[in-house]
Design a protein around this motif. Structure first.
Motif, PDB file in Angstrom:
ATOM      1  N   SER A   2      -8.033   1.912  -0.469  1.00  0.00           N
ATOM      2  CA  SER A   2      -7.269   0.945   0.318  1.00  0.00           C
ATOM      3  C   SER A   2      -7.716   1.005   1.771  1.00  0.00           C
ATOM      4  O   SER A   2      -8.259   1.986   2.240  1.00  0.00           O
ATOM      5  N   ASP A   3      -7.428  -0.078   2.492  1.00  0.00           N
ATOM      6  CA  ASP A   3      -7.744  -0.079   3.907  1.00  0.00           C
ATOM      7  C   ASP A   3      -6.540   0.376   4.726  1.00  0.00           C
ATOM      8  O   ASP A   3      -5.432   0.531   4.207  1.00  0.00           O
ATOM      9  N   SER A   5      -4.747  -1.033   7.081  1.00  0.00           N
ATOM     10  CA  SER A   5      -3.616  -1.951   7.275  1.00  0.00           C
ATOM     11  C   SER A   5      -2.684  -1.957   6.051  1.00  0.00           C
ATOM     12  O   SER A   5      -1.460  -2.021   6.203  1.00  0.00           O
ATOM     13  N   GLU A   6      -3.246  -1.852   4.853  1.00  0.00           N
ATOM     14  CA  GLU A   6      -2.420  -1.824   3.644  1.00  0.00           C
ATOM     15  C   GLU A   6      -1.589  -0.549   3.585  1.00  0.00           C
ATOM     16  O   GLU A   6      -0.406  -0.575   3.227  1.00  0.00           O
ATOM     17  N   THR A  10       2.483  -0.294   3.817  1.00  0.00           N
ATOM     18  CA  THR A  10       3.237   0.372   2.753  1.00  0.00           C
ATOM     19  C   THR A  10       4.183   1.408   3.330  1.00  0.00           C
ATOM     20  O   THR A  10       5.348   1.504   2.924  1.00  0.00           O
ATOM     21  N   ILE A  44      -0.064   1.976  -5.500  1.00  0.00           N
ATOM     22  CA  ILE A  44      -1.259   1.414  -4.868  1.00  0.00           C
ATOM     23  C   ILE A  44      -2.511   1.917  -5.565  1.00  0.00           C
ATOM     24  O   ILE A  44      -3.437   1.157  -5.851  1.00  0.00           O
ATOM     25  N   LYS A  48      -5.195  -0.495  -7.440  1.00  0.00           N
ATOM     26  CA  LYS A  48      -6.588  -0.542  -7.000  1.00  0.00           C
ATOM     27  C   LYS A  48      -7.542  -0.072  -8.087  1.00  0.00           C
ATOM     28  O   LYS A  48      -8.623  -0.615  -8.256  1.00  0.00           O
TER      29      LYS A  48
END
Length: 163
Positions: A2-3, A5-6, A10, A44, A48
């Motif tokens: 994940s990046d 910002s995600e 969260t 997450i 992903k």
């Protein structure tokens, strides 16, 4: 996977949810926060992982072939061809059984269903479970075996699976 910002979004959403749901009389906020974060991180990761399993990620670097080959190797390592072959053979077995049962009476159908569901399918065990004589079970299975045609279905060894 994940990046930033995600992950930040969260954590913020989880904090707001915890503040909204927290009750001082019921427990510790830190414990609640940690358990909610753990669940969200797990969700997450699963999302992903599933996404990367089915999609090829785009890369802006010059070594696209390397990225694709490493991704392909990762997906190929997770893909179990033995499970796929076993599933295909079981599906073939089910189709064979359905075609052999075409036009069979209710007792034969019940015998076959009991046979498939029983952990140790013997004629005696099936007969006891259905409340019939074991010779009736043997005769029904022999009638079904007589319907098997090598011209139509091929060699019966193709349907055998070592479980």
């Amino acid at each position: 996977m994940s990046d930033e910002s995600e992950i930040l979004a969260t954590y913020e959403d989880t904090l707001l949810k915890c503040i909204e749901l927290f009750d001082e009389n019921k427990g510790d906020f830190e414990h609640m926060w940690n358990s909610f974060i753990w669940r969200e991180r797990r969700a997450i990761y699963r999302k992903k992982k599933r996404l990367y399993y089915y999609e090829v990620p785009e890369s802006s670097s010059d070594n696209d072939d390397d990225d694709f080959s490493s991704f392909f190797n990762k997906v190929h390592a997770e893909f179990n061809t033995e499970e796929l072959a076993l599933g295909k053979k079981k599906a073939d077995q089910r189709m064979l059984i359905d075609s052999l049962l075409n036009g069979a009476d209710e007792s034969t159908t019940a015998i076959v269903e009991t046979f498939l569901a029983h952990p140790k399918p013997t004629a005696t065990a099936i007969a006891k479970e259905l409340g019939v004589h074991h010779s009736k079970v043997i005769r029904a299975l022999n009638r079904l075996a007589g319907k098997f045609s090598t011209k139509q279905f091929g060699d019966y060894h193709d349907y055998l699976i070592a479980l």
